[in-house]
Design a protein around this motif. Structure first.
Motif, PDB file in Angstrom:
ATOM      1  N   ALA A 206       0.861  -1.191   0.000  1.00 40.38           N
ATOM      2  CA  ALA A 206       0.000   0.000   0.000  1.00 40.38           C
ATOM      3  C   ALA A 206       0.889   1.230   0.000  1.00 40.38           C
ATOM      4  CB  ALA A 206      -0.931   0.010   1.206  1.00 40.38           C
ATOM      5  N   PRO A 231      -2.784   1.478   6.212  1.00 41.34           N
ATOM      6  CA  PRO A 231      -3.588   1.437   4.987  1.00 41.34           C
ATOM      7  C   PRO A 231      -3.886  -0.001   4.565  1.00 41.34           C
ATOM      8  CG  PRO A 231      -1.308   1.995   4.477  1.00 41.34           C
ATOM      9  CD  PRO A 231      -1.421   2.015   5.975  1.00 41.34           C
ATOM     10  N   ARG A 235      -4.094   0.114  -1.121  1.00 43.92           N
ATOM     11  CA  ARG A 235      -4.541   1.500  -0.978  1.00 43.92           C
ATOM     12  C   ARG A 235      -3.604   2.453  -1.741  1.00 43.92           C
ATOM     13  NH1 ARG A 235      -6.807   4.618   3.322  1.00 43.92           N
ATOM     14  NH2 ARG A 235      -6.926   6.780   2.603  1.00 43.92           N
TER      15      ARG A 235
END
Length: 502
Positions: A206, A231, A235
């Motif tokens: 992420a 996250p 993400r």
């Protein structure tokens, strides 16, 4: 808001609105040439002026806007300007039907004839993408790469591997920036700085946004800001091929090449496009009375169509090859028609039957075939469309004859020029769209009316200064309402054509 404040606001927002777009013609001045076309097209009932009826001016404004239940906030349209607002014109008398001849077509039928004339697109060409703006795709646009071509960061921050906190790796020079190769792969529990658009390192799970992370004082560690969770997987990572895969058809044939299409073409790695050839157009501006500079003088007027029509026709897909000015001279007009090599010759003026209106006899002399000879539309009824004599095996060539009055010429271009030019350029026909009528649009028996309109939230509202020789209303218009012979009542749908905006 008081009634006076409502009145002031509406007048400022819409200075040219009219509940019934009609202007009585002025009688011809003595000892000056009589404008047969303008007199015929502007035949309207006299307007009786006097004291206002026993109702508030606010109510008159409400009626003009089609408001229900009293004054309300009215949004301004994109072309609304401040300025003087004359009395709202009203008339109880019905306008007499204009004179017609047996060869005139109804507005829908004339549009259909023009569409059939342009039904066979011109040949295809391959162009550098930057030179294809305004043309129409003759083949689908296929991606030459995945988009994105590799996994990239959607935000500024840190590429992280696994849940935090993380060991923060010191980036090498240029590492983690857009336009540089991907940084070395991350190990579990490791993080490295990254910028938007940069390729993410291998092992990244992420991206932690910059505003969500806190770097330890010694610079060796990274954690989430208090109250912020690690996250989730993926993400703020744009995965390879998220928008398209290599070879995928992004746009179909028949798509107009707009600035956005050029951007997509470049992003997809495509440098050249196969497009329909744009129809070439030569503009013939006819008339001894026309000036090209300075104010009107000595019975002569400024040419408004020479400056207006090139951009207008280009919006329909035309490629202008030149503007030629011709006096009221039949021999010169015949020579110009015979000498032009454009796919479409567009002429202005000389379409009616006045003493120096030579277009019909000139077309007969060169052997042209009339496809449309007059349209039951106001303004602009003496427009015409002709097929010019062929030149061997080349594509068919046409002449579009527009009236000499400026707004009438614009109506002719919208009526016949748009379907013809779009068809020749391979562009699908642009049908009118429908909006709610924000005021009554009176009809004219036997004739379609094209009316310049503003398009506030309440719906289409007619603008003043819509006579055949006027451009003030058209200059403010956001569309042309297509009013059938029986008219359109406020609150009912009305068809609207786009007005070229540049």
């Amino acid at each position: 808001m008081t009634g006076r404040e409502v009145e002031t606001d509406l007048l400022a927002a819409y200075p040219y609105l009219l509940p019934q777009a009609s202007t009585p013609p002025s009688p011809p001045e003595p000892d000056r040439p009589f404008d047969y076309e303008a007199a015929d097209e502007e035949r309207e009932p006299a307007v009786t002026r006097g004291p206002r009826p026993d109702q508030s001016f606010d109510r008159v404004l409400d009626d003009a806007f089609g408001l229900v239940g009293g004054p309300a906030e009215v949004s301004r349209s994109r072309n609304a300007t401040r300025g003087a607002f004359g009395d709202l014109e009203t008339s109880d008398a019905a306008a007499p039907p204009p004179a017609t001849h047996t060869g005139e077509l109804g507005w829908p039928e004339a549009r259909a004839v023009a569409a059939r004339a342009g039904a066979r697109p011109l040949g295809t060409v391959e162009r550098d993408a930057a030179d294809a703006l305004g043309a129409v795709l003759a083949a689908p646009l296929a991606a030459a790469t995945h988009l994105p071509a590799f996994d990239t960061s959607a935000m500024d921050g840190w590429a992280v591997s696994g849940p935090g906190p993380w060991r923060l790796r010191t980036p090498d020079e240029g590492e983690g920036l857009a336009g540089r190769p991907a940084a070395a792969g991350l190990e579990d529990g490791e993080a490295v700085r990254i910028a938007t658009g940069a390729p993410v390192p291998g092992g990244t799970t992420a991206v932690l946004r910059r505003e969500d992370g806190v770097v330890r004082a010694d610079g060796a560690g990274l954690a989430c800001r208090p109250g912020t969770a690690s996250p989730p997987l993926g993400r703020d990572i744009r995965p390879r091929g998220q928008e398209c895969r290599s070879g995928e058809a992004l746009l179909p044939a028949g798509t107009l090449v707009t600035p956005a299409v050029l951007g997509l073409t470049a992003a997809a790695g495509v440098d050249r496009l196969t497009v329909h050839r744009r129809p070439t157009v030569e503009l013939l501006v006819i008339g001894d009375e026309l000036l090209t500079e300075g104010p009107p003088r000595d019975g002569r007027i400024r040419d408004a169509l020479g400056p207006m029509l090139p951009g207008w026709l280009a919006a329909y897909g035309a490629e202008l090859t030149g503007v030629r000015r011709i006096g009221d001279d039949r021999a010169a007009l015949v020579a110009a028609l015979r000498g032009s090599r454009a796919d479409v010759v567009v002429s202005t003026g000389a379409t009616a039957s006045g003493p120096v209106d030579f277009l019909h006899p000139a077309l007969a002399e060169i052997g042209a075939t009339l496809l449309v000879d007059g349209v039951r539309v106001r303004p602009g009824h003496p427009m015409l469309l002709a097929r010019l004599p062929g030149t061997g095996d080349g594509p068919r060539r046409h002449l579009l004859g527009l009236p000499g009055n400026p707004f009438a010429a614009a109506v002719g271009a919208a009526t016949l020029g748009e379907p013809l030019l779009r068809g020749l350029g391979g562009c699908p026909a642009a049908e009118p769209y429908r909006v709610t009528a924000g005021a009554d649009f009176p009809g004219q028996p036997g004739h379609t009316r094209l009316v310049p309109v503003a398009l506030p939230e309440r719906g289409a509202v007619p603008l003043r200064y819509d006579g055949p020789a006027m451009l003030r209303g058209l200059a403010l218009a956001e569309g042309l309402a297509v009013v059938p012979p029986d008219g359109v009542a406020a609150g009912r749908p009305v068809a609207v054509l786009d007005v070229p905006c540049g």
